[in-house]
Design a protein around this motif. Structure first.
Motif, PDB file in Angstrom:
ATOM      1  N   LYS A  44      63.317 118.738  47.879  1.00 28.19           N
ATOM      2  CA  LYS A  44      63.901 119.056  49.170  1.00 28.19           C
ATOM      3  C   LYS A  44      65.302 118.463  49.276  1.00 28.19           C
ATOM      4  O   LYS A  44      65.481 117.282  49.514  1.00 28.19           O
ATOM      5  N   ASN A  45      66.269 119.297  49.053  1.00 30.85           N
ATOM      6  CA  ASN A  45      67.664 118.872  49.179  1.00 30.85           C
ATOM      7  C   ASN A  45      68.473 120.063  49.651  1.00 30.85           C
ATOM      8  O   ASN A  45      67.970 121.186  49.709  1.00 30.85           O
ATOM      9  N   PHE A  46      69.704 119.825  49.958  1.00 32.88           N
ATOM     10  CA  PHE A  46      70.546 120.879  50.528  1.00 32.88           C
ATOM     11  C   PHE A  46      71.658 121.321  49.576  1.00 32.88           C
ATOM     12  O   PHE A  46      72.578 122.013  49.977  1.00 32.88           O
ATOM     13  N   GLU A  74      60.409 124.378  47.487  1.00 33.77           N
ATOM     14  CA  GLU A  74      60.356 123.049  48.094  1.00 33.77           C
ATOM     15  C   GLU A  74      60.205 121.960  47.032  1.00 33.77           C
ATOM     16  O   GLU A  74      59.892 120.820  47.354  1.00 33.77           O
ATOM     17  N   ASP A  93      77.460 113.767  57.102  1.00 31.74           N
ATOM     18  CA  ASP A  93      76.615 114.745  56.421  1.00 31.74           C
ATOM     19  C   ASP A  93      77.127 115.097  55.029  1.00 31.74           C
ATOM     20  O   ASP A  93      76.598 115.986  54.368  1.00 31.74           O
ATOM     21  N   ARG A 137      72.342 117.343  54.723  1.00 28.44           N
ATOM     22  CA  ARG A 137      71.615 118.180  55.672  1.00 28.44           C
ATOM     23  C   ARG A 137      72.021 119.637  55.427  1.00 28.44           C
ATOM     24  O   ARG A 137      72.894 119.932  54.618  1.00 28.44           O
ATOM     25  N   GLU A 138      71.363 120.545  56.131  1.00 30.98           N
ATOM     26  CA  GLU A 138      71.665 121.969  55.984  1.00 30.98           C
ATOM     27  C   GLU A 138      73.148 122.205  56.259  1.00 30.98           C
ATOM     28  O   GLU A 138      73.675 121.756  57.289  1.00 30.98           O
ATOM     29  N   PRO A 139      73.857 122.882  55.339  1.00 31.32           N
ATOM     30  CA  PRO A 139      75.312 123.000  55.486  1.00 31.32           C
ATOM     31  C   PRO A 139      75.752 123.969  56.585  1.00 31.32           C
ATOM     32  O   PRO A 139      75.134 124.996  56.801  1.00 31.32           O
ATOM     33  N   ASP A 140      76.825 123.598  57.259  1.00 29.94           N
ATOM     34  CA  ASP A 140      77.493 124.476  58.216  1.00 29.94           C
ATOM     35  C   ASP A 140      78.952 124.534  57.759  1.00 29.94           C
ATOM     36  O   ASP A 140      79.768 123.696  58.131  1.00 29.94           O
ATOM     37  N   HIS A 189      79.331 126.784  49.079  1.00 29.45           N
ATOM     38  CA  HIS A 189      78.021 126.118  49.043  1.00 29.45           C
ATOM     39  C   HIS A 189      77.361 126.391  47.698  1.00 29.45           C
ATOM     40  O   HIS A 189      77.300 127.529  47.243  1.00 29.45           O
ATOM     41  N   LYS A 219      73.832 125.876  45.821  1.00 30.14           N
ATOM     42  CA  LYS A 219      72.433 125.458  45.866  1.00 30.14           C
ATOM     43  C   LYS A 219      72.022 124.873  44.518  1.00 30.14           C
ATOM     44  O   LYS A 219      72.462 125.339  43.473  1.00 30.14           O
TER      45      LYS A 219
END
Length: 299
Positions: free
Chosen positions: A218-220, A215, A242, A259-262, A282, A284
């Motif tokens: 805090k990023n995506f 943490e 997003d 935001r959290e990726p989809d 993706h 990280k």
């Protein structure tokens, strides 16, 4: 929640130099904490303060909820803050027997600790025949003889080759799995990321962050996208709430996520907008990226 160590506004000055600048954090039982920062950031001074070998200018710390004196607390701590100092001609067992006499610990745990650090088969070899990595592992064994509740390590892999670094990391993980709390100081981001659950980030004596490693920032992360028609892809990116800023590179277009990726949803939205993605990956953000970003924000 049980805290092994609580530090409150700890401050240390050497003349006009501030080595530790009013730092505060707590160490909870059963976790692996890393004090992370470049050389000169105040890591070793912080360890020296809480081990009572350096006197603070101001601020306080307390061990085990303040229920015991610092002298008694040190009996429940295992620490390596300097290079291992053993007798060269004596074997590992002989050196550890001497450590037991000094600490008042039972020699019955010698073989157990040597096995834990992978030196049982070399227990009768003279210390002078050991490699640097083996010497460091023997030092860890000596620090475990009194069955400490917390193990403190200052730059435990400094100077070791990749094989030696990995061996120390594996040992730290084994010790943690047995329930021992660990506090280690390191300037190596990779080391903290691989073995620590929590991190305290220092720079020039100031604390920039304290909390869980996962943490820290805090990023995506980001997503790398590519398509045959990059102009159309960039237009698509600019229309998405997003998807943040982007950078065009050799691997594709790297886009910051908000935001959290989809990934499936991004791929579907692109297709519906007339853009067929040839790449969607993706990415990280590494602890190194996070650390650099964090220190940039606090300069």
């Amino acid at each position: 929640m049980e805290y092994i160590l609580e530090i409150d506004q700890l401050h240390k000055k050497y003349g006009g130099l501030t080595a530790v600048d009013h730092i505060s954090f707590r160490i909870e039982k059963g976790h692996v904490y890393g004090i992370l920062g470049p050389n000169g950031s105040g890591k070793s001074t912080t360890l020296g303060l809480v081990l009572n070998v350096v006197n603070p200018t101001s601020g306080t710390y307390r061990w085990f909820g303040g229920t015991v004196s610092t002298h008694d607390a040190l009996k429940r701590i295992g620490a390596i803050i300097e290079r291992p100092n053993f007798y060269p001609s004596m074997s590992a067992v002989q050196n550890l027997q001497l450590v037991c006499k000094i600490k008042g610990a039972s020699p019955s745990r010698i073989d157990e600790t040597l096995s834990l650090v992978g030196l049982l088969e070399r227990k009768n070899s003279p210390f002078k025949t050991y490699s640097l990595g083996m010497k460091q592992r023997l030092a860890i064994a000596s620090a475990l003889l009194n069955e400490p509740e917390i193990l403190i390590l200052d730059e435990p892999t400094n100077g070791l080759d990749p094989q030696g670094i990995r061996a120390i990391r594996d040992i730290i993980k084994k010790i943690a799995e047995q329930g021992t709390t660990i506090l280690l100081a390191s300037h190596l981001l990779d080391e903290v990321e691989k073995v620590c659950t929590h991190v305290v980030v220092l720079r020039q004596g100031k604390m920039l962050y304290t909390g869980r490693v996962d943490e820290m920032n805090k990023n995506f992360g980001s997503v790398i996208l590519d398509a045959e028609d990059r102009d159309r892809l960039i237009y698509f990116i600019n229309q998405q709430n997003d998807l943040g800023s982007y950078e065009v590179g050799m691997e594709g277009i790297e886009v910051t996520l908000t935001r959290e990726p989809d990934l499936a949803s991004i791929n579907k939205s692109a297709y519906e907008a007339g853009t067929i993605l040839t790449k969607i990956v993706h990415k990280k953000q590494s602890l190194e990226d996070q650390f650099i970003e964090l220190t940039k924000q606090n300069q």
